[in-house]
Design a protein around this motif. Structure first.
Motif, PDB file in Angstrom:
ATOM      1  N   ASP A 277       0.836  -1.206   0.000  1.00 56.51           N
ATOM      2  CA  ASP A 277       0.000   0.000   0.000  1.00 56.51           C
ATOM      3  C   ASP A 277       0.870   1.256   0.000  1.00 56.51           C
ATOM      4  O   ASP A 277       0.655   2.191  -0.789  1.00 56.51           O
ATOM      5  N   ARG A 278       1.868   1.279   0.875  1.00 55.53           N
ATOM      6  CA  ARG A 278       2.768   2.448   0.947  1.00 55.53           C
ATOM      7  C   ARG A 278       3.606   2.581  -0.308  1.00 55.53           C
ATOM      8  O   ARG A 278       3.830   3.696  -0.809  1.00 55.53           O
ATOM      9  N   HIS A 279       4.084   1.446  -0.831  1.00 55.34           N
ATOM     10  CA  HIS A 279       4.937   1.491  -2.024  1.00 55.34           C
ATOM     11  C   HIS A 279       4.193   2.068  -3.225  1.00 55.34           C
ATOM     12  O   HIS A 279       4.708   2.960  -3.911  1.00 55.34           O
ATOM     13  N   VAL A 280       2.992   1.561  -3.471  1.00 56.04           N
ATOM     14  CA  VAL A 280       2.224   2.017  -4.631  1.00 56.04           C
ATOM     15  C   VAL A 280       1.927   3.510  -4.520  1.00 56.04           C
ATOM     16  O   VAL A 280       1.999   4.252  -5.511  1.00 56.04           O
ATOM     17  N   ARG A 281       1.626   3.966  -3.321  1.00 59.23           N
ATOM     18  CA  ARG A 281       1.285   5.372  -3.124  1.00 59.23           C
ATOM     19  C   ARG A 281       2.517   6.279  -3.172  1.00 59.23           C
ATOM     20  O   ARG A 281       2.516   7.300  -3.861  1.00 59.23           O
ATOM     21  N   ALA A 282       3.581   5.884  -2.463  1.00 60.86           N
ATOM     22  CA  ALA A 282       4.722   6.787  -2.274  1.00 60.86           C
ATOM     23  C   ALA A 282       5.816   6.631  -3.329  1.00 60.86           C
ATOM     24  O   ALA A 282       6.577   7.568  -3.564  1.00 60.86           O
ATOM     25  N   ARG A 283       5.903   5.471  -3.957  1.00 60.30           N
ATOM     26  CA  ARG A 283       6.958   5.235  -4.955  1.00 60.30           C
ATOM     27  C   ARG A 283       6.362   5.031  -6.342  1.00 60.30           C
ATOM     28  O   ARG A 283       6.755   4.145  -7.090  1.00 60.30           O
ATOM     29  N   HIS A 284       5.420   5.879  -6.684  1.00 62.59           N
ATOM     30  CA  HIS A 284       4.732   5.793  -7.975  1.00 62.59           C
ATOM     31  C   HIS A 284       5.731   5.794  -9.132  1.00 62.59           C
ATOM     32  O   HIS A 284       5.508   5.152 -10.163  1.00 62.59           O
ATOM     33  N   ASP A 285       6.827   6.520  -8.965  1.00 57.45           N
ATOM     34  CA  ASP A 285       7.820   6.642 -10.038  1.00 57.45           C
ATOM     35  C   ASP A 285       8.430   5.297 -10.417  1.00 57.45           C
ATOM     36  O   ASP A 285       8.814   5.083 -11.574  1.00 57.45           O
ATOM     37  N   LEU A 286       8.501   4.364  -9.458  1.00 57.38           N
ATOM     38  CA  LEU A 286       9.131   3.072  -9.740  1.00 57.38           C
ATOM     39  C   LEU A 286       8.242   2.161 -10.584  1.00 57.38           C
ATOM     40  O   LEU A 286       8.726   1.220 -11.208  1.00 57.38           O
ATOM     41  N   ASN A 287       6.959   2.426 -10.585  1.00 61.73           N
ATOM     42  CA  ASN A 287       6.012   1.589 -11.342  1.00 61.73           C
ATOM     43  C   ASN A 287       5.067   2.451 -12.171  1.00 61.73           C
ATOM     44  O   ASN A 287       3.901   2.102 -12.354  1.00 61.73           O
ATOM     45  N   ALA A 288       5.586   3.569 -12.690  1.00 63.22           N
ATOM     46  CA  ALA A 288       4.724   4.530 -13.386  1.00 63.22           C
ATOM     47  C   ALA A 288       3.998   3.899 -14.573  1.00 63.22           C
ATOM     48  O   ALA A 288       2.792   4.092 -14.750  1.00 63.22           O
ATOM     49  N   ALA A 289       4.710   3.124 -15.391  1.00 69.27           N
ATOM     50  CA  ALA A 289       4.093   2.528 -16.583  1.00 69.27           C
ATOM     51  C   ALA A 289       3.015   1.515 -16.175  1.00 69.27           C
ATOM     52  O   ALA A 289       1.922   1.481 -16.767  1.00 69.27           O
ATOM     53  N   ALA A 290       3.312   0.701 -15.171  1.00 70.76           N
ATOM     54  CA  ALA A 290       2.342  -0.301 -14.719  1.00 70.76           C
ATOM     55  C   ALA A 290       1.100   0.371 -14.140  1.00 70.76           C
ATOM     56  O   ALA A 290      -0.031  -0.049 -14.419  1.00 70.76           O
ATOM     57  N   MET A 291       1.292   1.426 -13.352  1.00 69.61           N
ATOM     58  CA  MET A 291       0.143   2.097 -12.741  1.00 69.61           C
ATOM     59  C   MET A 291      -0.670   2.857 -13.788  1.00 69.61           C
ATOM     60  O   MET A 291      -1.888   3.013 -13.631  1.00 69.61           O
ATOM     61  N   ASP A 292      -0.029   3.315 -14.858  1.00 69.48           N
ATOM     62  CA  ASP A 292      -0.781   3.915 -15.965  1.00 69.48           C
ATOM     63  C   ASP A 292      -1.705   2.872 -16.597  1.00 69.48           C
ATOM     64  O   ASP A 292      -2.856   3.172 -16.948  1.00 69.48           O
ATOM     65  N   LEU A 293      -1.203   1.631 -16.750  1.00 65.23           N
ATOM     66  CA  LEU A 293      -2.033   0.558 -17.293  1.00 65.23           C
ATOM     67  C   LEU A 293      -3.203   0.240 -16.362  1.00 65.23           C
ATOM     68  O   LEU A 293      -4.321  -0.012 -16.817  1.00 65.23           O
TER      69      LEU A 293
END
Length: 250
Positions: free
Chosen positions: A53-69
């Motif tokens: 939960d914290r990673h997805v919220r706070a480290r968006h830059d590390l998974n930007a492409a995946a979270m865009d999908l």
């Protein structure tokens, strides 16, 4: 690789969390729902879901492409369990609310096999509780359809969300999810500790205890002797709370 990433994610390793998010998003279109469900099941690793939960919220830059999908799938209506879970952890409250609504919408009546009535809180079998093997199980194991129990802890987290609209959406839907089939109760009881100490976290204890009190007596009896310590302790506490409430009303 994904199992190793999950192990690393469970102890908060940033690289493991990054690989897990990317891998889950890539896996979602495959339709391998049992595998996806097992990977999403973090119920026996208490810190894992908060880490994610914290990673997805706070480290968006590390998974930007995946979270865009994830966002694209939510908008297009093609999201599955992965996008629902990760979307419900997004840094944007509007996306979290959309994911919560997607988890809840149209999933309260659990379809059964052809020619059979839908499962209900009154006809769910006691063996389904006694033989509970993991929160990744489908609510209806015969048809392998319906909402996944592994989604319940995510909804529980969002009942304590810092954004009122997200909180309201999760709180409006979760009690109905727990009431529709008592086979959701084990994972809910086991996950109370994830949320109850948070700001706005008291709601979840009340919600789970009320769902326990409304469950059929055989279900309550099985849960209070569960071999899982977290389930057993929560069920006993809920049982005592129900008894105290009855005494106060006399």
């Amino acid at each position: 690789m994904l199992w190793a990433s999950k192990d690393e994610a469970a102890i908060g390793k940033s690289e493991g969390l990054r690989r897990l998010v990317d891998g889950l998003v890539d896996l979602e279109p495959s339709g391998e729902v049992p595998l996806i469900s097992q990977l999403l099941d973090m119920s026996d690793r208490r810190a894992a879901l908060p880490h994610l939960d914290r990673h997805v919220r706070a480290r968006h830059d590390l998974n930007a492409a995946a979270m865009d999908l994830v966002c694209q799938r939510l908008r297009a209506g093609t999201a599955g369990p992965v996008s629902w879970v990760l979307g419900a952890m997004h840094r944007d409250g509007r996306v979290r609310q959309q994911a919560v609504n997607a988890i809840l919408s149209g999933a309260l009546l659990i379809p059964g096999p052809p020619g059979h009535a839908a499962a209900s809180s009154q006809d769910a079998s006691t063996p389904a509780i006694r033989n509970w093997v993991g929160s990744w199980d489908f609510a209806d194991p015969e048809s392998r359809t319906g909402p996944l129990a592994a989604l319940v802890p995510v909804l529980m987290l969002r009942t304590a969300d810092w954004v009122a609209q997200v909180r309201k959406a999760a709180r409006a839907g979760l009690p109905a999810r727990l009431a529709v089939d008592p086979r959701y109760l084990p994972i809910a009881l086991k996950s109370i500790a994830l949320v109850e100490a948070r700001t706005h976290g008291r709601f979840i204890t009340v919600c789970a205890f009320e769902a326990f009190a409304s469950a059929p007596q055989p279900v309550r009896d099985v849960l209070t002797v569960s071999p899982n310590p977290a389930i057993r302790r929560a069920a006993i506490a809920a049982s005592r709370n129900s008894f105290d409430e009855q005494m106060r009303r006399r």
